[in-house]
Motif scaffolding. Structure first.
Motif, PDB file in Angstrom:
ATOM      1  N   UNK A 354       1.423  -1.035  -0.035  1.00 12.29           N
ATOM      2  CA  UNK A 354      -0.333   0.073  -0.032  1.00 12.29           C
ATOM      3  C   UNK A 354       0.951   1.315   0.166  1.00 12.29           C
ATOM      4  N   UNK A 355       1.590   0.886   1.243  1.00 13.42           N
ATOM      5  CA  UNK A 355       3.002   2.275   0.737  1.00 13.42           C
ATOM      6  C   UNK A 355       3.543   2.728  -0.184  1.00 13.42           C
ATOM      7  N   UNK A 356       4.092   1.596  -0.641  1.00 11.16           N
ATOM      8  CA  UNK A 356       4.328   1.482  -2.287  1.00 11.16           C
ATOM      9  C   UNK A 356       3.588   2.640  -3.036  1.00 11.16           C
ATOM     10  N   UNK A 357       3.070   1.554  -3.406  1.00 16.82           N
ATOM     11  CA  UNK A 357       1.486   1.945  -4.483  1.00 16.82           C
ATOM     12  C   UNK A 357       1.113   3.615  -4.687  1.00 16.82           C
ATOM     13  N   UNK A 358       1.256   3.909  -3.176  1.00 18.31           N
ATOM     14  CA  UNK A 358       0.331   5.772  -2.440  1.00 18.31           C
ATOM     15  C   UNK A 358       2.006   6.228  -2.935  1.00 18.31           C
ATOM     16  N   UNK A 359       2.913   5.474  -2.867  1.00 16.97           N
ATOM     17  CA  UNK A 359       4.066   7.143  -3.094  1.00 16.97           C
ATOM     18  C   UNK A 359       4.659   6.982  -4.399  1.00 16.97           C
ATOM     19  N   UNK A 364       0.736  15.420  -6.803  1.00 18.48           N
ATOM     20  CA  UNK A 364      -0.549  16.395  -5.993  1.00 18.48           C
ATOM     21  C   UNK A 364      -0.759  15.215  -5.726  1.00 18.48           C
ATOM     22  N   UNK A 365      -1.612  13.578  -6.269  1.00 15.49           N
ATOM     23  CA  UNK A 365      -1.894  12.602  -5.994  1.00 15.49           C
ATOM     24  C   UNK A 365      -1.767  12.460  -4.321  1.00 15.49           C
ATOM     25  N   UNK A 366      -0.413  12.404  -4.095  1.00 21.48           N
ATOM     26  CA  UNK A 366       0.148  11.415  -3.130  1.00 21.48           C
ATOM     27  C   UNK A 366      -0.437  12.245  -1.808  1.00 21.48           C
ATOM     28  N   UNK A 367      -0.429  13.515  -1.916  1.00 23.43           N
ATOM     29  CA  UNK A 367      -0.574  14.714  -0.586  1.00 23.43           C
ATOM     30  C   UNK A 367      -2.054  14.158  -0.949  1.00 23.43           C
ATOM     31  N   UNK A 368      -2.908  14.340  -1.796  1.00 23.64           N
ATOM     32  CA  UNK A 368      -4.051  13.606  -1.087  1.00 23.64           C
ATOM     33  C   UNK A 368      -4.675  12.127  -0.296  1.00 23.64           C
ATOM     34  N   UNK A 369      -3.606  11.079  -1.046  1.00 27.54           N
ATOM     35  CA  UNK A 369      -3.160   9.985  -0.357  1.00 27.54           C
ATOM     36  C   UNK A 369      -3.054   9.944   0.627  1.00 27.54           C
ATOM     37  N   UNK A 370      -2.104  10.418   0.885  1.00 26.40           N
ATOM     38  CA  UNK A 370      -1.591  10.344   2.348  1.00 26.40           C
ATOM     39  C   UNK A 370      -2.384  11.562   3.459  1.00 26.40           C
ATOM     40  N   UNK A 373      -4.733   8.197   4.323  1.00 23.54           N
ATOM     41  CA  UNK A 373      -3.767   6.935   4.524  1.00 23.54           C
ATOM     42  C   UNK A 373      -3.078   7.095   5.752  1.00 23.54           C
ATOM     43  N   UNK A 374      -2.425   8.044   5.736  1.00 23.69           N
ATOM     44  CA  UNK A 374      -1.436   8.548   7.309  1.00 23.69           C
ATOM     45  C   UNK A 374      -1.960   8.364   8.000  1.00 23.69           C
ATOM     46  N   UNK A 375      -2.882   9.261   9.274  1.00 22.71           N
ATOM     47  CA  UNK A 375      -4.066   8.833   9.668  1.00 22.71           C
ATOM     48  C   UNK A 375      -4.238   6.935  10.454  1.00 22.71           C
ATOM     49  N   UNK A 376      -4.003   6.083   9.065  1.00 20.53           N
ATOM     50  CA  UNK A 376      -3.694   4.468   9.205  1.00 20.53           C
ATOM     51  C   UNK A 376      -2.481   4.500   9.593  1.00 20.53           C
ATOM     52  N   UNK A 377      -1.901   4.390   9.400  1.00 24.43           N
ATOM     53  CA  UNK A 377      -0.277   4.036   9.292  1.00 24.43           C
ATOM     54  C   UNK A 377       0.217   4.435  10.535  1.00 24.43           C
ATOM     55  N   UNK A 419      10.400   0.131   9.094  1.00 28.59           N
ATOM     56  CA  UNK A 419      10.769   0.592   8.097  1.00 28.59           C
ATOM     57  C   UNK A 419      10.182   1.293   7.142  1.00 28.59           C
ATOM     58  N   UNK A 420       9.191   0.098   6.438  1.00 23.60           N
ATOM     59  CA  UNK A 420       8.228   0.787   5.084  1.00 23.60           C
ATOM     60  C   UNK A 420       7.402   1.491   5.701  1.00 23.60           C
ATOM     61  N   UNK A 421       6.922   1.796   6.698  1.00 21.55           N
ATOM     62  CA  UNK A 421       5.836   2.749   7.944  1.00 21.55           C
ATOM     63  C   UNK A 421       7.239   4.176   7.524  1.00 21.55           C
ATOM     64  N   UNK A 422       8.059   4.243   7.837  1.00 20.42           N
ATOM     65  CA  UNK A 422       8.135   5.550   7.892  1.00 20.42           C
ATOM     66  C   UNK A 422       9.408   6.505   6.660  1.00 20.42           C
ATOM     67  N   UNK A 423       8.786   5.649   5.374  1.00 23.81           N
ATOM     68  CA  UNK A 423       8.812   6.639   4.264  1.00 23.81           C
ATOM     69  C   UNK A 423       7.554   6.992   3.645  1.00 23.81           C
ATOM     70  N   UNK A 424       6.209   6.347   5.125  1.00 17.97           N
ATOM     71  CA  UNK A 424       5.784   7.292   4.815  1.00 17.97           C
ATOM     72  C   UNK A 424       5.281   8.747   5.999  1.00 17.97           C
ATOM     73  N   UNK A 425       5.788   7.956   7.328  1.00 17.99           N
ATOM     74  CA  UNK A 425       5.182   8.812   8.332  1.00 17.99           C
ATOM     75  C   UNK A 425       6.939  10.017   8.343  1.00 17.99           C
TER      76      UNK A 425
END
Length: 929
Positions: A354-359, A364-370, A373-377, A419-425
């Protein structure tokens, strides 16, 4: 079949015709004749019978489904075209006859008919599946109808499986795949009809589900009636008897990557999966692990396989967010893994996907998805840390060793996920962890459970192990908090150690903080229960921070010497510790290194001296190998060359003897004493050679003062008791010192001694030393014959080394006259030996290495190779009676015509090898469908 009277003379099968009666006679002889020679004759005759054209005459009277199937698969070309229809009708008839069993006979008959269908579709049998469905329409009698239905489902199940497992050319496979996909219109309505029957029994529905699992591998569409079939599968989940099979079928169906073409179908599946959430919660509440496991698999299969596709359906974002939250519930399912639950581990790869697909989306789309989904992460981090909690000490003690190991691996997987979560948060995650840890440690009124502290440190460690945290502003605070931790048990202490170790690179950039954590590491070093974590952490600190450890060097050396003398740690941890101390010593001032080194190793040298003068015993051997291993580990990392490079003048560095060389010269006599008693023990000799090999690799030219001594010792070892470890060290010495004028003489003498000793071994005909391989050459002819002998050795490493020897030899046939002369004279023997090994005698895994020798010959002396192949392959029955003269000519032409593409060359040799072994049907030499 009754066993024949053993007193009756067994017939001579060699002259018998291929008839049903004679086949039965051969089978009796094979199974009941006590004479092994008669059994072998019968086995050979039956094998020839199976591959003959007359095989079709006796397979049906003997009712051998295996024979029918293997003959169709491997010898289809031998069956006359006008018999195809007859064979099909016979198979259909026999399947009908055996529809009620035995099951094994029915399955093999179905496989045989499936194989026939794959040979004749779509030209000769264009509607094979539709015809099968029509032939086995349920009859009026209920028992017969039920049996025919199961037989039809068995046939429809094995047909795609046979297609997936058979070897086909790419074009033919694509043609058959298209033909089978077209037949799905006959299968899908049948399966829906069977699954929707109210009165249908579970056995039929289970077979129908398995049949669907078999067909989805053919990329059948998910939309239309197929979508309705999947809904029927979800309905089957309510039947406990069908639950497991329904889960397997649904997961197989929605895990096909080709399903992404059917976006609407995937969107329609989301409500079906979300509809299982209540059933999932009930199963988790009741401890029903099987149900929660199955539903989780379905949710993850949809969410993970089609993550990006479903993310792109922005109008259905709420549905996919609900699916993600459902998977989050699965991740945090109550209970400790793996004792109380086994479901949560299924979800961990989903979070990475999921994080790989979001990133991967545009910014501009990343901003919306983050935003979504950031609260979920952040919730996921809480869940993961909770799942990483150790159970109470009482519960953990009751776990089996296997449960503990699974839990350890599970925590490693959680660590990777964080470690993957860190890529998003990002840095906010570290701040979050630091704030929580600070609140826990500062709250004196409500002391936290040690599991809470350990989990937060575990989270820090997971991120710091792989992410560069040098610029994080919370690490100084973390270093300040660590000494405040009240360590009450081993698990927490281990995590503290590992956390400090993960920050070793940060400490190298901030050496002022070493004083806060190094005392904790040294305290842990004296505790056997913290052996692995404390030693590995100290080693990392010594490696990364060695240039800043001067103020702490005395303490580190003192504590380390104490634990080594007291044998607190196991052997492997002692090796790690010695490597760490090697790093530390390398960074000390030059005038201090030798003294500190001597102080460190003196107790162990004294103990080694004691063991050297004792009579050989298992205890003494273990102690000697252990001490030599510690010295090897120390000398692996004790490298002062960087200090010499950084000094302003080279005169002092050159004049100063290397501390390692000084020590080795001091203990050289002791090592010779050890060898005098243990020379025949390969493990002790290997340990001795290991000390010098590690030193040579580290010191390189600085080892020069010992070349003469070591060369003489190696010659004595090898001439008295040849061993591979001595050869390895010899090769290392040659690589480094053979070009040096001052050392050429001892190296030359060593090579001559090693070569003459090796040649004498081969002249004696001994084959008990497969660990010796050829590395150097002087008497080329003698070495050539030794190499040919080595090719025939049954040990794989020996044959591989011989192949490498010949590849190197052949490459120099043009520029070194003795090599060219011996190759012209004896190359025929080499080629004949390789053909013999390729044809029958060697392991299949060696064929590639033999191919490389032939390829070198083809590139450097093609005319000679052509002559040698012609002479060798024209011998009848060589290298195998399985190949004809025409096939050998084809092989020779293909081989000689390929001088550039090594991969194609290897394929040619591999195909010929398989043909020689009678493995038809696996390569281009055999008839394909």
């Amino acid at each position: 079949m009754e066993p024949p009277d053993s007193s009756v003379q067994s017939p001579d099968l060699g002259s018998l015709e291929l008839t049903v009666e004679n086949v039965e006679t051969a089978l009796q002889q094979l199974y009941y004749d006590p004479d092994m020679e008669h059994k072998n004759v019968a086995q050979k005759w039956l094998t020839q019978a199976q591959t003959s054209r007359q095989a079709w005459q006796f397979c049906w009277p003997l009712l051998s489904p295996d024979k029918v199937r293997s003959t169709i698969s491997r010898h289809w070309a031998d069956l006359p075209t006008d018999q195809h229809q007859t064979l099909r009708m016979q198979l259909l008839s026999h399947i009908s006859h055996f529809s009620s069993g035995p099951k094994m006979v029915l399955t093999r008959l179905c496989v045989a008919l499936a194989s026939l269908a794959l040979h004749t579709m779509p030209q000769a049998w264009p509607q094979a599946v539709a015809d099968m469905v029509r032939v086995y329409q349920p009859e009026k009698e209920e028992v017969s109808a039920h049996a025919h239905c199961l037989a039809l489902l068995e046939l429809l199940t094995v047909l795609p499986e046979e297609f997936q497992s058979c070897r086909l050319p790419q074009a033919r496979r694509a043609q058959l795949r298209e033909a089978l996909a077209g037949e799905w219109t006959a299968v899908c309505p049948l399966l829906r009809q069977l699954l929707q029957r109210q009165e249908g029994n579970s056995q039929v529905k289970e077979r129908a589900l398995r049949c669907l699992s078999s067909w989805v591998g053919l990329d059948v569409p998910l939309h239309g009636e197929s979508g309705g079939l999947l809904q029927d599968c979800f309905a089957a989940l309510s039947d406990p008897e069908l639950f497991d099979t329904a889960v397997e079928t649904i997961v197989s169906s929605i895990s096909q990557p080709d399903c992404q073409r059917y976006t609407d179908a995937l969107v329609n599946l989301m409500p079906l999966v979300l509809g299982l959430h209540d059933q999932l919660k009930a199963a988790a509440r009741d401890g029903d692990m099987e149900t929660s496991h199955g539903i989780c698999r379905i949710a993850v299969a949809l969410g993970e396989t089609h993550s990006r596709t479903l993310l792109e359906q922005v109008e259905h974002w709420q549905g996919y967010l609900a699916l993600v939250n459902m998977i989050l519930f699965c991740t945090g399912i109550p209970g400790h893994y793996p004792v109380n639950e086994t479901t949560s581990s299924l979800t961990l790869t989903f979070w990475y996907t999921l994080q790989d697909d979001i990133l991967s989306f545009e910014e501009d789309k990343q901003v919306v998805y983050l935003q979504v989904y950031r609260p979920v992460y952040f919730q996921l981090v809480d869940v993961l840390l909770h799942k990483a909690h150790f159970p109470s000490e009482q519960d953990y003690t009751s776990w089996s060793s296997d449960d503990k190991e699974q839990f350890r691996i599970y925590r490693v997987d959680i660590s990777d996920t964080l470690m993957y979560v860190y890529e998003i948060l990002g840095a906010e995650l570290l701040s979050n962890l630091y704030d929580r840890l600070g609140r826990l440690l500062m709250d004196t009124e409500r002391p936290a459970a040690w599991q809470d502290t350990e989990a937060l440190l575990f989270g820090f460690q997971a991120i710091a192990e792989t992410i560069d945290v040098n610029y994080s502003d919370v690490i100084p605070g973390l270093i300040g908090l660590i000494p405040r931790i009240s360590i009450s048990n081993i698990q927490l202490a281990d995590t503290v150690m590992y956390t400090i170790g993960s920050l070793a690179e940060w400490l190298a950039d901030h050496p002022v903080m070493l004083g806060s954590v190094l005392p904790m590491v040294l305290q842990g070093l004296v505790k056997a229960e913290l052996s692995v974590s404390s030693v590995s952490t100290l080693k990392r600190i010594c490696r990364e921070c060695r240039h800043d450890l001067g103020p702490y060097a005395h303490d580190i050396m003192t504590v380390s010497q104490g634990v080594l003398v007291k044998d607190i740690h196991k052997s492997s941890q002692c090796m790690w510790l010695m490597q760490g101390l090697g790093f530390l010593l390398s960074a000390l001032p030059m005038e201090e290194i030798l003294g500190s080194l001597t102080t460190l190793i003196t107790p162990h040298i004294q103990r080694l001296d004691t063991m050297a003068h004792q009579e050989p015993s298992p205890t003494a051997k273990l102690s000697i190998i252990h001490i030599l291993g510690m010295l090897s580990s120390l000398f692996t990392t004790l490298d002062i060359s960087r200090q010499d490079e950084g000094s302003e003048g080279t005169t002092t560095a050159q004049a100063r003897p290397n501390p390692v060389v000084v020590v080795l010269q001091q203990v050289f006599t002791l090592i010779q004493t050890i060898l005098s008693k243990w020379l025949s023990d390969s493990e002790v000799v290997e340990a001795v050679c290991g000390v010098f090999e590690r030193s040579v690799k580290t010191l390189l030219n600085d080892f020069a003062p010992m070349v003469q001594q070591l060369s003489e010792m190696l010659g004595q070892i090898y001439s008295a008791f040849p061993q591979a470890s001595a050869l390895d060290l010899t090769r290392q010495m040659v690589h480094i010192f053979a070009d040096e004028k001052d050392h050429f003489s001892p190296i030359q003498a060593l090579i001559e001694l090693v070569t003459s000793t090796t040649l004498s071994i081969f002249q004696q005909g001994k084959r008990k030393r497969p660990d010796l391989y050829l590395s150097h050459h002087q008497d080329v002819k003698a070495l050539f014959y030794c190499g040919v002998l080595s090719l025939k050795f049954p040990e794989t490493p020996t044959a591989k080394s011989a192949c490498m020897f010949f590849m190197e030899l052949v490459c120099h046939c043009g520029d070194i006259p003795p090599i060219g002369q011996v190759l012209q004279r004896d190359g025929k023997l080499l080629v004949r030996t390789i053909l013999e090994m390729v044809g029958s005698q060697s392991l299949c895994c060696l064929t590639e290495h033999f191919s490389e020798v032939l390829f070198c010959l083809n590139r450097h002396c093609p005319a000679l190779l052509s002559q040698w192949l012609k002479e060798g392959l024209h011998v009848p029955g060589f290298p195998s009676a399985q190949v004809s003269m025409e096939q050998k000519d084809t092989f020779s032409q293909q081989l000689l015509g390929e001088q550039t593409n090594k991969q194609r060359f290897k394929e040619i040799v591999k195909e010929f090898s398989l043909l020689c072994r009678g493995l038809q049907g696996t390569t281009g030499y055999s008839a394909d469908y």
